[in-house]
Design a protein around this motif. Structure first.
Motif, PDB file in Angstrom:
ATOM      1  N   MET A  35     -63.256  49.373  49.090  1.00 16.14           N
ATOM      2  CA  MET A  35     -63.676  48.077  48.556  1.00 16.14           C
ATOM      3  C   MET A  35     -62.637  47.507  47.598  1.00 16.14           C
ATOM      4  O   MET A  35     -62.257  46.350  47.669  1.00 16.14           O
ATOM      5  CB  MET A  35     -65.029  48.212  47.858  1.00 16.14           C
ATOM      6  N   SER A  36     -62.127  48.324  46.653  1.00 14.28           N
ATOM      7  CA  SER A  36     -61.194  47.821  45.649  1.00 14.28           C
ATOM      8  C   SER A  36     -59.906  47.317  46.279  1.00 14.28           C
ATOM      9  O   SER A  36     -59.294  46.373  45.792  1.00 14.28           O
ATOM     10  CB  SER A  36     -60.896  48.895  44.608  1.00 14.28           C
ATOM     11  N   LYS A  37     -59.467  47.946  47.395  1.00 13.84           N
ATOM     12  CA  LYS A  37     -58.260  47.484  48.073  1.00 13.84           C
ATOM     13  C   LYS A  37     -58.471  46.092  48.642  1.00 13.84           C
ATOM     14  O   LYS A  37     -57.582  45.238  48.579  1.00 13.84           O
ATOM     15  CB  LYS A  37     -57.862  48.461  49.181  1.00 13.84           C
ATOM     16  N   ASN A  38     -59.645  45.844  49.200  1.00  7.94           N
ATOM     17  CA  ASN A  38     -59.945  44.525  49.724  1.00  7.94           C
ATOM     18  C   ASN A  38     -59.975  43.490  48.607  1.00  7.94           C
ATOM     19  O   ASN A  38     -59.472  42.370  48.754  1.00  7.94           O
ATOM     20  CB  ASN A  38     -61.296  44.530  50.451  1.00  7.94           C
ATOM     21  N   LEU A  39     -60.580  43.861  47.473  1.00  6.69           N
ATOM     22  CA  LEU A  39     -60.629  42.947  46.329  1.00  6.69           C
ATOM     23  C   LEU A  39     -59.234  42.661  45.792  1.00  6.69           C
ATOM     24  O   LEU A  39     -58.940  41.539  45.373  1.00  6.69           O
ATOM     25  CB  LEU A  39     -61.520  43.531  45.229  1.00  6.69           C
ATOM     26  N   SER A  40     -58.375  43.678  45.811  1.00  5.07           N
ATOM     27  CA  SER A  40     -56.999  43.489  45.357  1.00  5.07           C
ATOM     28  C   SER A  40     -56.286  42.466  46.226  1.00  5.07           C
ATOM     29  O   SER A  40     -55.547  41.601  45.725  1.00  5.07           O
ATOM     30  CB  SER A  40     -56.236  44.822  45.392  1.00  5.07           C
ATOM     31  N   GLN A  41     -56.472  42.559  47.523  1.00  4.04           N
ATOM     32  CA  GLN A  41     -55.809  41.631  48.440  1.00  4.04           C
ATOM     33  C   GLN A  41     -56.378  40.219  48.318  1.00  4.04           C
ATOM     34  O   GLN A  41     -55.640  39.228  48.422  1.00  4.04           O
ATOM     35  CB  GLN A  41     -55.920  42.144  49.872  1.00  4.04           C
ATOM     36  N   LEU A  42     -57.678  40.119  48.086  1.00  6.58           N
ATOM     37  CA  LEU A  42     -58.274  38.803  47.868  1.00  6.58           C
ATOM     38  C   LEU A  42     -57.720  38.168  46.588  1.00  6.58           C
ATOM     39  O   LEU A  42     -57.433  36.977  46.546  1.00  6.58           O
ATOM     40  CB  LEU A  42     -59.799  38.918  47.773  1.00  6.58           C
ATOM     41  N   ALA A  43     -57.558  38.987  45.553  1.00  2.00           N
ATOM     42  CA  ALA A  43     -57.002  38.483  44.295  1.00  2.00           C
ATOM     43  C   ALA A  43     -55.553  38.045  44.468  1.00  2.00           C
ATOM     44  O   ALA A  43     -55.090  37.093  43.828  1.00  2.00           O
ATOM     45  CB  ALA A  43     -57.109  39.562  43.216  1.00  2.00           C
TER      46      ALA A  43
END
Length: 561
Positions: free
Chosen positions: A1-9
């Protein structure tokens, strides 16, 4: 999940982050504002709420207060804050006064903040006038001294343009490999406390695959008693910017981010001014390479001093500690290779790479290496609090006897039984051990202590060590990110055990306490939960006579002490 959030950011880049929207705009902190942010950043509203709720200065009982009182270890030991709390509460109302740890006013204590402005010493006696005009100039004063023949971190920067000429000279006359070798040959190790070799870290980032890379200055100096980073950002910001500029060039990054804690308003203002001065210079850059600086303002979370939590904070996620590997130099901010270094580390680079007036045979790197004991090289800034006759910032060579530093500061200003060195997670050094220590990583580690950030707090003779243990557990419990149970639950259970003993409700089971400390040391993901057992163990070892009335292996009520 955090990797996806990082890419969205990453889509919005560092110029437009969820975290800064929450910090800088009260409108975005409303339910409607958070819903708008969630849509803009393509994340759920729960993600935005989860991020906002983590920080003291965005949401929670400590947000949006009219005044804040420092509850750091130095002010606690100085015994100055009861008066501050009383006066602030009388003027603003008790419900309008929050707390903050710490304001970096440890040289004077009696520290408090009003509308983003910091005050200390006798300022509290002028509260009425300060409340009318919070921009009133504080009466802060602390000593700055250097024992080196040639200052490194405390050196004056009189001519900004000339200072940055070194960058042009270096990139025109040396290869990236040669310059990285100089940094490595200097022996510079991270000054944030971990002591990791700087040259190795930068080369690791250079060799990492990734078209986009970042340099991050960890200026979230939350260790109570430490104010050396604040000194550099307020008084020597160009030294820090130059180090970040070189790190960017040598590792292939084009963006430098300074994560500066909200509790240091003057550091933010002065660093912003220095960035504008750098931009105005319009330095010629090699091969169309460019470098830009960006300040990220913190929001009151000690854990953001841990590098992976800091990176998650910038991205707009809850700043919880990440499991390593991968390390930030392989996968850091937005999943890109990232160098994270402390303020003081970057501040040393200009001296190390400077060849002017010295020549190749006695260049800055070799001079830097010559200082210290061979493993801990160069100079170190030491923060001395009000327990000393001349409190302030002292720059000394690594390897300098601790007793010599204390003598330089005029000795103690009061009767002291111990020094807490290296922040909340540093060791508690009894005065009987001072003569055995020198200012370097190895000396402290071999003696069972920790140099860390080299903040020094004097614990008065009359101050109760069992109360200090409770203070340390309470701090860790409050500041834990909550990701790992050994830290989150362990610190809370430790606080309960000690407070129950103080109140007379139940003595501390010594075996249980030792098991708890071992579990925190071995099982915590970062140095917060893993580090606090050190000062607790030091207190148990060196102040056993004072603590023993509160210990009982049979787990019965405490005997009256």
């Amino acid at each position: 999940m955090s990797k996806n959030l990082s890419q969205l950011a990453r889509r919005k880049s560092v110029e437009h982050t969820l975290f800064q929207e929450l910090v800088l705009s009260e409108q975005e902190q409303t339910p409607q504002g958070k819903a708008k942010l969630a849509k803009a950043f393509l994340v759920g509203e729960a993600i935005v709420q989860g991020t906002a709720s983590f920080y003291d200065f965005i949401e929670g009982d400590n947000a949006n207060k009219q005044a804040y009182v420092c509850n750091g270890s130095s002010c606690l030991c100085a015994g100055s804050q009861d008066k501050v709390v009383d006066k602030l509460s009388e003027h603003f109302g008790k419900g309008n006064v929050g707390h903050v740890t710490c304001l970096g006013r440890c040289a004077q204590n009696s520290a408090f903040q009003i509308q983003g402005n910091n005050f200390s010493a006798d300022d509290i006696d002028n509260l009425a006038s300060i409340a009318k005009d919070p921009k009133t100039q504080s009466k802060e004063h602390y000593h700055v001294a250097c024992t080196l023949d040639e200052p490194i971190l405390t050196a004056e920067i009189d001519n900004v343009a000339k200072y940055y000429q070194l960058f042009t000279e270096l990139v025109n006359n040396y290869s990236v490999d040669q310059l990285l070798t100089k940094v490595s040959d200097s022996g510079l190790r991270g000054r944030g406390g971990a002591g990791f070799p700087t040259g190795f870290k930068w080369r690791s980032c250079l060799e990492a695959q990734g078209g986009e890379k970042y340099i991050v200055c960890n200026a979230d100096e939350g260790d109570a008693g430490a104010f050396s980073d604040r000194y550099l950002l307020e008084q020597r910001p160009h030294a820090v910017l130059f180090g970040m500029l070189m790190a960017g060039y040598l590792s292939g990054a084009q963006t430098g981010i300074l994560y500066i804690r909200d509790e240091y308003p003057d550091a933010i203002v002065n660093t912003e001014k220095a960035i504008n001065e750098f931009v105005a210079l319009a330095l010629p850059m090699p091969n169309n390479w460019q470098f830009r600086f960006k300040i990220i303002r913190g929001a009151g979370a000690y854990i953001c001093g841990e590098e992976t939590a800091l990176l998650r904070s910038i991205e707009g996620q809850r700043p919880v500690v990440s499991v390593r590997p991968p390390f930030p130099t392989q996968s850091g901010l937005f999943g890109c290779p990232t160098v994270v270094n402390n303020v003081e580390t970057f501040g040393s680079i200009h001296f190390i790479l400077d060849t002017e007036h010295t020549g190749e045979q006695s260049c800055g790197a070799k001079k830097y290496l010559a200082l210290g004991n061979g493993k801990s090289t160069g100079s170190k800034l030491i923060s001395l609090d009000s327990a000393f006759v001349k409190p302030g910032i002292y720059e000394v060579a690594m390897g300098t006897p601790l007793a010599e530093v204390i003598a330089l500061a005029g000795g103690f200003s009061k009767s002291i039984k111990a020094l807490h060195i290296g922040g909340p997670l540093g060791g508690v050094v009894p005065v009987s051990k001072i003569d055995e220590l020198s200012v370097d990583f190895e000396s402290f580690a071999e003696a069972g202590f920790l140099l860390g950030h080299a903040s020094v707090i004097g614990i008065p003779t009359e101050f109760s060590m069992i109360d200090y243990m409770a203070h340390l557990f309470e701090f860790t419990a409050a500041e834990s990110c909550g990701k790992c149970y050994p830290c989150q639950i362990g610190s809370t259970r430790g606080q309960e055990m000690v407070e129950n003993a103080i109140s007379g409700k139940q003595a501390i089971d010594e075996t249980l306490l030792n098991d708890l400390l071992e579990t925190m040391q071995l099982g915590s993901l970062c140095a917060l939960g893993g580090g606090v057992p050190l000062p607790i163990q030091n207190i148990l070892q060196y102040f056993s006579a004072e603590i023993s009335p509160f210990l009982n292996s049979s787990n019965t009520k405490v005997q009256e002490a």
